[in-house]
Design an enzyme around this catalytic site. Structure first.
Site, PDB file in Angstrom:
ATOM      1  CE  LYS A 171      -3.672   2.561   0.423  1.00 53.08           C
ATOM      2  NZ  LYS A 171      -4.401   2.902  -0.808  1.00 53.08           N
ATOM      3  CE  LYS A 240      -1.737   7.671   6.830  1.00 54.98           C
ATOM      4  NZ  LYS A 240      -2.800   6.702   7.166  1.00 54.98           N
TER       5      LYS A 240
HETATM    6  P1  NAD Z   1     -11.070   9.721   8.659  1.00 57.29           P
HETATM    7  O1  NAD Z   1     -10.211  10.705   9.375  1.00 57.29           O
HETATM    8  O2  NAD Z   1     -12.242  10.187   7.854  1.00 57.29           O
HETATM    9  O3  NAD Z   1     -11.605   8.606   9.689  1.00 57.29           O
HETATM   10  C1  NAD Z   1     -10.852   8.102  10.754  1.00 57.29           C
HETATM   11  C2  NAD Z   1     -11.794   7.928  11.939  1.00 57.29           C
HETATM   12  O4  NAD Z   1     -11.055   7.368  13.031  1.00 57.29           O
HETATM   13  C3  NAD Z   1     -12.383   9.261  12.446  1.00 57.29           C
HETATM   14  O5  NAD Z   1     -13.802   9.165  12.449  1.00 57.29           O
HETATM   15  C4  NAD Z   1     -11.808   9.411  13.851  1.00 57.29           C
HETATM   16  O6  NAD Z   1     -12.684  10.035  14.759  1.00 57.29           O
HETATM   17  C5  NAD Z   1     -11.560   7.955  14.219  1.00 57.29           C
HETATM   18  N1  NAD Z   1     -10.586   7.808  15.287  1.00 57.29           N
HETATM   19  C6  NAD Z   1      -9.435   8.506  15.486  1.00 57.29           C
HETATM   20  N2  NAD Z   1      -8.814   8.073  16.595  1.00 57.29           N
HETATM   21  C7  NAD Z   1      -9.584   7.072  17.105  1.00 57.29           C
HETATM   22  C8  NAD Z   1      -9.476   6.228  18.243  1.00 57.29           C
HETATM   23  N3  NAD Z   1      -8.431   6.313  19.080  1.00 57.29           N
HETATM   24  N4  NAD Z   1     -10.466   5.321  18.467  1.00 57.29           N
HETATM   25  C9  NAD Z   1     -11.530   5.226  17.635  1.00 57.29           C
HETATM   26  N5  NAD Z   1     -11.680   6.012  16.530  1.00 57.29           N
HETATM   27  C10 NAD Z   1     -10.724   6.910  16.273  1.00 57.29           C
HETATM   28  O7  NAD Z   1     -10.051   8.890   7.745  1.00 57.29           O
HETATM   29  P2  NAD Z   1     -10.430   7.995   6.478  1.00 57.29           P
HETATM   30  O8  NAD Z   1     -10.365   8.832   5.249  1.00 57.29           O
HETATM   31  O9  NAD Z   1     -11.649   7.209   6.789  1.00 57.29           O
HETATM   32  O10 NAD Z   1      -9.150   7.035   6.449  1.00 57.29           O
HETATM   33  C11 NAD Z   1      -8.998   5.952   7.357  1.00 57.29           C
HETATM   34  C12 NAD Z   1      -7.758   5.156   6.940  1.00 57.29           C
HETATM   35  O11 NAD Z   1      -7.943   4.648   5.611  1.00 57.29           O
HETATM   36  C13 NAD Z   1      -6.470   5.987   6.911  1.00 57.29           C
HETATM   37  O12 NAD Z   1      -5.397   5.199   7.374  1.00 57.29           O
HETATM   38  C14 NAD Z   1      -6.311   6.353   5.454  1.00 57.29           C
HETATM   39  O13 NAD Z   1      -4.956   6.596   5.103  1.00 57.29           O
HETATM   40  C15 NAD Z   1      -6.883   5.121   4.774  1.00 57.29           C
HETATM   41  N6  NAD Z   1      -7.442   5.348   3.431  1.00 57.29           N
HETATM   42  C16 NAD Z   1      -8.276   6.389   3.170  1.00 57.29           C
HETATM   43  C17 NAD Z   1      -8.784   6.551   1.878  1.00 57.29           C
HETATM   44  C18 NAD Z   1      -9.715   7.702   1.519  1.00 57.29           C
HETATM   45  O14 NAD Z   1      -9.975   7.895   0.317  1.00 57.29           O
HETATM   46  N7  NAD Z   1     -10.220   8.462   2.488  1.00 57.29           N
HETATM   47  C19 NAD Z   1      -8.446   5.645   0.875  1.00 57.29           C
HETATM   48  C20 NAD Z   1      -7.621   4.575   1.187  1.00 57.29           C
HETATM   49  C21 NAD Z   1      -7.112   4.430   2.465  1.00 57.29           C
END
Ligand code: NAD
Length: 292
Positions: A171, A240
Site C-alpha cells: 500500500k 502521511k
Molecule cells: P477519517 O479521518 O475520515 O476517519 C478516521 C476515523 O477514526 C475518524 O472518524 C476518527 O474520529 C476515528 N478515530 C481517530 N482516533 C480514534 C481512536 N483512538 N479510536 C476510535 N476512533 C478513532 O479517515 P479515512 O479517510 O476514513 O481514512 C482511514 C484510513 O484509511 C487511513 O489510514 C487512510 O490513510 C486510509 N485510506 C483512506 C482513503 C480515503 O480515500 N479516504 C483511501 C484509502 C485508504
C-alpha cells in the site's frame, strides 16, 4: 464470522460498516468522535462507546484509523484491544499504516490468541460504501481464508501479497507511486498549457500513449479537470502516506533519490495547501508561479 466490529467510522469506516451490514453481517461500531458515533447510529449502524464493548460482541474487528500511532493506541494502549483479550478474534487492519507497527501488534495479539491481517484499501469513500474497494493483503494463508467472507463484503478485488505487514508495504508503494504520478501530471499539464496544448487534448494524447497512468486516466477527469476535488481523500492523509514511505525507506537504509524528492514536494505543499483539501490539489503546487 457473524458479528463484525468496526473501529473508526470516518470516511472509509462508515462505508465499510454499511457494506458489511448489506453483506449480511451484524455490525457494531465505535469511533473516538461522539458526533460520528451519533451519525452512524442515525444511519442504522449499532454503535457502542468503548473498545471493550466492541470486543465483547465481535468475531472479527475491522480497523479504519488515521495513523499507525492511533492504530497502536487502539490495539495496545490503555483500554485497547489487548486489555480485553478474546481468543479467536481476527483483527482486519485496513488503515494505511507502517508494516513494522503492524507486525509488532500482530505478535502481541497472537500472544493472547488473537490474530491480525493487514488489508489496506483503495477506492475511496465511494468504494467503501459500494463494497468495491481493492485490498492488498498481508497475513497467514489460514487467517486470510478465514477473513475471506468479511473481505468479500467490502471489496471487489483482493491481492494476497505476503505475510503480516506485506499489505502495508504494498500500500505504501502504491501510494508513493500515486503521489509521484499526481505531482508530475500536474507539471506536464502546465507545461502543455504554456506550450499551447489544452489539458483535455493533452490527456487524450497521453492516455493513448506510454505516459498514461491511473492519475491521467481517472483522477484528472473525475476530480481535477471537472473542478470537483471531492475524492474524500485528504492532503493530510496523503502527506502521511508519503511520510510513511520515507520512514520505511529510512528503516531499510536504502537510497531512493526520486522518492526523496517526491516526499520533499509533498512536505512543502503543507505551506500552501491545507490539510483538509482534496489530495488532488497537489497538481496546483507551484501553479501560482507559472506566468499566464
Ligand atoms: P477519517 O479521518 O475520515 O476517519 C478516521 C476515523 O477514526 C475518524 O472518524 C476518527 O474520529 C476515528 N478515530 C481517530 N482516533 C480514534 C481512536 N483512538 N479510536 C476510535 N476512533 C478513532 O479517515 P479515512 O479517510 O476514513 O481514512 C482511514 C484510513 O484509511 C487511513 O489510514 C487512510 O490513510 C486510509 N485510506 C483512506 C482513503 C480515503 O480515500 N479516504 C483511501 C484509502 C485508504
Amino acid at each position: 464470522m457473524k458479528t463484525i466490529g468496526v473501529i473508526g467510522l470516518g470516511n472509509m469506516g462508515r462505508g465499510m460498516a454499511l457494506s458489511l451490514q448489506r453483506g449480511g453481517f451484524e455490525v457494531v461500531g465505535t469511533d473516538a468522535s461522539a458526533t460520528t458515533r451519533a451519525t452512524l447510529a442515525a444511519e442504522g449502524v449499532p454503535v457502542v462507546d468503548s473498545i471493550k464493548d466492541v470486543v465483547a460482541k465481535s468475531d472479527a474487528i475491522v480497523l479504519s484509523l488515521p495513523t499507525a500511532a492511533i492504530v497502536a493506541q487502539v490495539v495496545a494502549g490503555a483500554d485497547g484491544l489487548l486489555s480485553h483479550p478474546k481468543a479467536g478474534v481476527l483483527v482486519i487492519e485496513t488503515s494505511t499504516s507502517h508494516p513494522d507497527t503492524t507486525r509488532q501488534l500482530a505478535a502481541q495479539l497472537a500472544s493472547v490468541g488473537m490474530s491480525l491481517i493487514d488489508a489496506p484499501v483503495s477506492g475511496g469513500p465511494k468504494g467503501a460504501l459500494a463494497g468495491t474497494m481493492t485490498m492488498v493483503i498481508g497475513g497467514s494463508d489460514e487467517d486470510v481464508a478465514r477473513a475471506e467472507p468479511v473481505l468479500m463484503a467490502m471489496s471487489a478485488k483482493r491481492v494476497h501479497v505476503g505475510g503480516v505487514g506485506a499489505g502495508h508495504v504494498a500500500k505504501i508503494a502504491n501510494n508513493l507511486l500515486c503521489a509521484a504520478h499526481l505531482a508530475i501530471a500536474g507539471e506536464v499539464t502546465r507545461l502543455a498549457e504554456k506550450a499551447g496544448v489544452p489539458t483535455e487534448r493533452l490527456l487524450s494524447g497521453v492516455n493513448a500513449g506510454s505516459g498514461r497512468s491511473f492519475v491521467t486516466e481517472f483522477n484528472f477527469p473525475t476530480w481535477v479537470s471537472s473542478g470537483k476535488f471531492d475524492s474524500g481523500f485528504t492532503m493530510k492523509l496523503m502527506r502521511k502516506d508519503v511520510r510513511l514511505s520515507q520512514e520505511l525507506i529510512g528503516a531499510l537504509d536504502i537510497d531512493l533519490p526520486l522518492s526523496r524528492k517526491v516526499a520533499d514536494l509533498w512536505a512543502v505543499s503543507a505551506e500552501t495547501i491545507a490539510d483538509d483539501e482534496d489530495f488532488n490539489r497537489i497538481v496546483e503546487l507551484g501553479a501560482a508561479r507559472t506566468k499566464a
